[in-house]
Write a protein that holds these residues in place. Structure first.
Motif, PDB file in Angstrom:
ATOM      1  N   GLY A 262       0.802  -1.224   0.000  1.00  0.00           N
ATOM      2  CA  GLY A 262       0.000   0.000   0.000  1.00  0.00           C
ATOM      3  C   GLY A 262       0.830   1.267   0.000  1.00  0.00           C
ATOM      4  O   GLY A 262       0.339   2.322   0.393  1.00  0.00           O
ATOM      5  N   TRP A 263       2.072   1.189  -0.455  1.00  0.00           N
ATOM      6  CA  TRP A 263       2.998   2.313  -0.259  1.00  0.00           C
ATOM      7  C   TRP A 263       2.456   3.647  -0.768  1.00  0.00           C
ATOM      8  O   TRP A 263       2.613   4.674  -0.099  1.00  0.00           O
ATOM      9  CB  TRP A 263       4.374   2.009  -0.869  1.00  0.00           C
ATOM     10  N   ALA A 264       1.821   3.641  -1.921  1.00  0.00           N
ATOM     11  CA  ALA A 264       1.377   4.933  -2.470  1.00  0.00           C
ATOM     12  C   ALA A 264       0.219   5.508  -1.653  1.00  0.00           C
ATOM     13  O   ALA A 264       0.139   6.719  -1.451  1.00  0.00           O
ATOM     14  CB  ALA A 264       0.974   4.789  -3.935  1.00  0.00           C
ATOM     15  N   ARG A 265      -0.652   4.616  -1.170  1.00  0.00           N
ATOM     16  CA  ARG A 265      -1.745   5.087  -0.304  1.00  0.00           C
ATOM     17  C   ARG A 265      -1.179   5.714   0.966  1.00  0.00           C
ATOM     18  O   ARG A 265      -1.665   6.722   1.451  1.00  0.00           O
ATOM     19  CB  ARG A 265      -2.659   3.926   0.076  1.00  0.00           C
ATOM     20  N   ASP A 266      -0.121   5.103   1.507  1.00  0.00           N
ATOM     21  CA  ASP A 266       0.469   5.623   2.739  1.00  0.00           C
ATOM     22  C   ASP A 266       1.141   6.974   2.496  1.00  0.00           C
ATOM     23  O   ASP A 266       1.021   7.901   3.292  1.00  0.00           O
ATOM     24  CB  ASP A 266       1.464   4.618   3.310  1.00  0.00           C
ATOM     25  N   VAL A 267       1.841   7.074   1.395  1.00  0.00           N
ATOM     26  CA  VAL A 267       2.495   8.339   1.058  1.00  0.00           C
ATOM     27  C   VAL A 267       1.441   9.422   0.807  1.00  0.00           C
ATOM     28  O   VAL A 267       1.637  10.594   1.104  1.00  0.00           O
ATOM     29  CB  VAL A 267       3.394   8.148  -0.187  1.00  0.00           C
ATOM     30  N   ASN A 268       0.325   8.967   0.286  1.00  0.00           N
ATOM     31  CA  ASN A 268      -0.772   9.865  -0.056  1.00  0.00           C
ATOM     32  C   ASN A 268      -1.307  10.642   1.141  1.00  0.00           C
ATOM     33  O   ASN A 268      -1.909  11.700   0.986  1.00  0.00           O
ATOM     34  CB  ASN A 268      -1.902   9.014  -0.657  1.00  0.00           C
ATOM     35  N   THR A 269      -1.061  10.118   2.361  1.00  0.00           N
ATOM     36  CA  THR A 269      -1.617  10.766   3.544  1.00  0.00           C
ATOM     37  C   THR A 269      -0.791  11.980   3.977  1.00  0.00           C
ATOM     38  O   THR A 269      -1.178  12.679   4.899  1.00  0.00           O
ATOM     39  CB  THR A 269      -1.649   9.789   4.736  1.00  0.00           C
ATOM     40  N   LEU A 270       0.346  12.201   3.337  1.00  0.00           N
ATOM     41  CA  LEU A 270       1.232  13.275   3.785  1.00  0.00           C
ATOM     42  C   LEU A 270       0.846  14.591   3.112  1.00  0.00           C
ATOM     43  O   LEU A 270       1.069  14.765   1.915  1.00  0.00           O
ATOM     44  CB  LEU A 270       2.684  12.915   3.461  1.00  0.00           C
ATOM     45  N   PRO A 271       0.292  15.526   3.876  1.00  0.00           N
ATOM     46  CA  PRO A 271      -0.267  16.720   3.248  1.00  0.00           C
ATOM     47  C   PRO A 271       0.774  17.680   2.675  1.00  0.00           C
ATOM     48  O   PRO A 271       0.455  18.451   1.782  1.00  0.00           O
ATOM     49  CB  PRO A 271      -1.045  17.391   4.387  1.00  0.00           C
ATOM     50  N   SER A 272       2.019  17.627   3.202  1.00  0.00           N
ATOM     51  CA  SER A 272       2.988  18.639   2.769  1.00  0.00           C
ATOM     52  C   SER A 272       4.088  18.087   1.878  1.00  0.00           C
ATOM     53  O   SER A 272       5.024  18.809   1.532  1.00  0.00           O
ATOM     54  CB  SER A 272       3.655  19.282   3.990  1.00  0.00           C
ATOM     55  N   LEU A 273       4.008  16.801   1.533  1.00  0.00           N
ATOM     56  CA  LEU A 273       5.126  16.173   0.823  1.00  0.00           C
ATOM     57  C   LEU A 273       5.362  16.811  -0.542  1.00  0.00           C
ATOM     58  O   LEU A 273       4.445  16.965  -1.337  1.00  0.00           O
ATOM     59  CB  LEU A 273       4.848  14.679   0.635  1.00  0.00           C
ATOM     60  N   ARG A 274       6.601  17.187  -0.799  1.00  0.00           N
ATOM     61  CA  ARG A 274       6.933  17.768  -2.094  1.00  0.00           C
ATOM     62  C   ARG A 274       7.949  16.939  -2.853  1.00  0.00           C
ATOM     63  O   ARG A 274       8.004  16.974  -4.073  1.00  0.00           O
ATOM     64  CB  ARG A 274       7.454  19.187  -1.895  1.00  0.00           C
ATOM     65  N   VAL A 275       8.811  16.207  -2.108  1.00  0.00           N
ATOM     66  CA  VAL A 275       9.842  15.396  -2.758  1.00  0.00           C
ATOM     67  C   VAL A 275       9.695  13.954  -2.290  1.00  0.00           C
ATOM     68  O   VAL A 275       9.712  13.681  -1.090  1.00  0.00           O
ATOM     69  CB  VAL A 275      11.255  15.906  -2.397  1.00  0.00           C
ATOM     70  N   LEU A 276       9.537  13.044  -3.232  1.00  0.00           N
ATOM     71  CA  LEU A 276       9.434  11.620  -2.906  1.00  0.00           C
ATOM     72  C   LEU A 276      10.452  10.856  -3.743  1.00  0.00           C
ATOM     73  O   LEU A 276      10.381  10.841  -4.967  1.00  0.00           O
ATOM     74  CB  LEU A 276       8.022  11.097  -3.198  1.00  0.00           C
ATOM     75  N   SER A 277      11.424  10.238  -3.050  1.00  0.00           N
ATOM     76  CA  SER A 277      12.450   9.459  -3.735  1.00  0.00           C
ATOM     77  C   SER A 277      12.417   8.032  -3.213  1.00  0.00           C
ATOM     78  O   SER A 277      12.751   7.781  -2.054  1.00  0.00           O
ATOM     79  CB  SER A 277      13.850  10.034  -3.442  1.00  0.00           C
ATOM     80  N   LEU A 278      12.013   7.124  -4.075  1.00  0.00           N
ATOM     81  CA  LEU A 278      11.984   5.718  -3.702  1.00  0.00           C
ATOM     82  C   LEU A 278      12.651   4.875  -4.794  1.00  0.00           C
ATOM     83  O   LEU A 278      12.065   3.908  -5.274  1.00  0.00           O
ATOM     84  CB  LEU A 278      10.528   5.249  -3.482  1.00  0.00           C
ATOM     85  N   PRO A 279      13.881   5.220  -5.178  1.00  0.00           N
ATOM     86  CA  PRO A 279      14.549   4.379  -6.172  1.00  0.00           C
ATOM     87  C   PRO A 279      15.035   3.075  -5.536  1.00  0.00           C
ATOM     88  O   PRO A 279      15.295   3.038  -4.326  1.00  0.00           O
ATOM     89  CB  PRO A 279      15.730   5.247  -6.623  1.00  0.00           C
TER      90      PRO A 279
END
Ligand SMILES: *[C@@H]1O[C@H](CO)[C@@H](O)[C@H](O)[C@H]1NC(C)=O
Ligand SMILES: *[C@@H]1O[C@H](CO)[C@@H](O)[C@H](O)[C@H]1NC(C)=O
Ligand SMILES: *[C@@H]1O[C@H](CO)[C@@H](O)[C@H](O)[C@H]1NC(C)=O
Ligand SMILES: *[C@@H]1O[C@H](CO)[C@@H](O)[C@H](O)[C@H]1NC(C)=O
Ligand SMILES: *[C@@H]1O[C@H](CO)[C@@H](O)[C@H](O)[C@H]1NC(C)=O
Ligand SMILES: *[C@@H]1O[C@H](CO)[C@@H](O)[C@H](O)[C@H]1NC(C)=O
Ligand SMILES: *[C@@H]1O[C@H](CO)[C@@H](O)[C@H](O)[C@H]1NC(C)=O
Ligand SMILES: *[C@@H]1O[C@H](CO)[C@@H](O)[C@H](O)[C@H]1NC(C)=O
Ligand SMILES: *[C@@H]1O[C@H](CO)[C@@H](O)[C@H](O)[C@H]1NC(C)=O
Length: 388
Positions: A184-201
């Motif tokens: 569910g990683w994208a759903r979990d990341v989705n809960t972050l209201p201020s996230l601007r940079v997401l790096s998951l290489p």
């Protein structure tokens, strides 16, 4: 007698000079004990004798509150071959030390490190030799703005729901943390209201669960095994605020989605090494800020003139990098390639380009790298190609 007075004076000086909330200092000493290796002496200033933890290396305190705001424990010598700090982030670093007699006490509900450092805004452990599960207790650091856990030795997380607590998080880098079980990683990341940079290489991601990350500016999901098709409306193609999108080294399947053209702020678009097929969409015309376009190793299977006609005209003055190696493009290279005045890097190698090398190439005065090898180009390069 003299020595005792001197000691008291020094201690007072230490406390005043470096500052430190005693409970936070104790927590940091716990953190230090959690690391079993420190080849570069990164924590050598973290000693029980110095009461002012705010001047310990890697520790930054808030000027106003005196509380620990940043922990910079990353390994700056990784390029020089150092392993940096080593240990196990969980439980050694984050749990209380074993109680007397070597019998483990049950982990307390709130680990001391986490609880005591609740004012932490910045945590960077990148490139250290720390292994184990990413402790879900990190989710209690609600003031964290920046979390960099990239390129640690062997971290994993099977469930990212703890992210929901990081309501201030703007920057998340978990590069090379094994997330292959975090479905569910994208759903979990989705809960972050201020996230601007997401790096998951390099995280072993395969799927893109539904999400709508509509505020992201940078998204790096390179070197995973993501197989989203362009037909299934994956959110990847619908993040209007993106300036940087790196999906290289995945298993994205054909064709290139029209929706790319709606991400009009894109400056970098890297789709290198997927299995996308067909001509790039006409909607690419809308990407007026594009500077870097990498479509190496895809199956464009079309004519170079058609390809170039679909590049955004409005971006020709900023495009710095165009990489199209091994993309099965054929036909001639148009003369107007010389209009891409800012081009520094042009790689068209391993295609089926034919005909002469246009003289327009001589107008590319900023070019530092040019690859045209492994094509069927003929004719010769002459002084006519040098634009005076
Ligand atoms: C804290 O003070 C130092 C030295 O005066 C200053 O350089 C730094 O910018 C200040 N930090 C913050 C967050 O205000
Ligand atoms: C973390 O530290 C590394 C090494 O010093 C640095 O390259 C990286 O930019 C830092 N990450 C963040 C988010 O500041
Ligand atoms: C956060 O702290 C609370 C106690 O304040 C605890 O009950 C909870 O389990 C912690 N959450 C996580 C994710 O560790
Ligand atoms: C997930 O990663 C682990 C550790 O690398 C590996 O053993 C396992 O096979 C992987 N699972 C999947 C489904 O790829
Ligand atoms: C996307 O956001 C909208 C509005 O915030 C919400 O109604 C919708 O459920 C979200 N969709 C997903 C897949 O998260
Ligand atoms: C991606 O791979 C998964 C697992 O192999 C599969 O279930 C899914 O249908 C694939 N999706 C696409 C769009 O190919
Ligand atoms: C692009 O955005 C417009 C306006 O929001 C929308 O109507 C259109 O469907 C989008 N195109 C694609 C391919 O998603
Ligand atoms: C390469 O492109 C040509 C058309 O230009 C097409 O006929 C051929 O099938 C493509 N090759 C592959 C491997 O897709
Ligand atoms: C170069 O190639 C074109 C077509 O591919 C052909 O018409 C022309 O004769 C060739 N010229 C030379 C000098 O070989």
């Amino acid at each position: 007698m003299h020595a005792a007075i001197l000691f008291v004076a020094l201690a007072a000086l230490g406390g005043g000079g470096g500052g430190c909330v005693p409970s936070e200092r104790a927590a940091l000493l716990d953190v230090r004990r959690g690391f079993t290796g420190d080849p570069d002496g990164a924590l050598s200033s973290w000693t029980g004798l110095d009461t002012g933890c705010c001047r310990w290396r890697g520790v930054v305190c808030d000027n106003a509150t005196g509380r620990v705001a940043e922990l910079r424990l990353c390994n700056a010598l990784a390029d020089a071959g150092s392993t940096g700090l080593s240990g196990e982030i969980s439980p050694a670093v984050l749990r209380l030390p074993l109680s007397g007699g070597g019998v483990a006490s049950p982990p307390p509900p709130l680990p001391r490190f986490i609880g005591a450092l609740s004012a932490l805004r910045y945590l960077n452990l990148s490139n250290t030799y720390v292994t184990g599960e990413v402790p879900p207790q990190l989710g209690n650091l609600s003031r964290l703005v920046t979390l960099d856990l990239s390129y640690l030795a062997g971290l994993y997380s099977a469930d990212l729901s703890w992210l929901a607590g990081l309501t201030s998080l703007e920057y998340l880098d978990m590069g090379s943390v094994n997330l292959n079980a975090s479905v569910g990683w994208a759903r979990d990341v989705n809960t972050l209201p201020s996230l601007r940079v997401l790096s998951l290489p390099l995280c072993g991601l395969t799927m893109t669960p539904p999400a709508n990350l509509t505020r992201l500016q940078r998204l790096d999901l390179s070197s995973n095994a993501i197989n989203a098709s362009t037909a299934d409306d994956a959110w990847l193609w619908h993040v209007p605020t993106l300036t940087y999108l790196d999906l290289s080294g995945n298993s994205l399947s054909s064709p290139f989605p029209d929706a790319i053209g709606n991400m009009t702020g894109l400056q970098v678009l890297d789709l290198n090494g997927n299995t996308m097929a067909g001509m790039i969409p006409a909607t690419l015309q809308h990407l007026c800020l594009l500077q870097v376009l990498d479509m190496t190793v895809n199956q464009i299977s079309g004519d170079m003139s058609d390809f170039m006609a679909r590049l955004p005209r409005c971006a020709l003055g900023h495009l710095r990098v165009l990489q199209l190696s091994a993309a099965n493009v054929s036909g001639r290279l148009p003369e107007w390639i010389g209009d891409m005045s800012q081009l520094t890097y042009l790689d068209l190698s391993f295609n089926n380009l034919a005909g002469k090398i246009p003289q327009g190439i001589g107008k590319l005065s900023k070019l530092t790298r040019l690859f045209l090898n492994k094509n069927n180009l003929n004719g010769s390069l002459s002084e006519a190609h040098l634009w005076i």
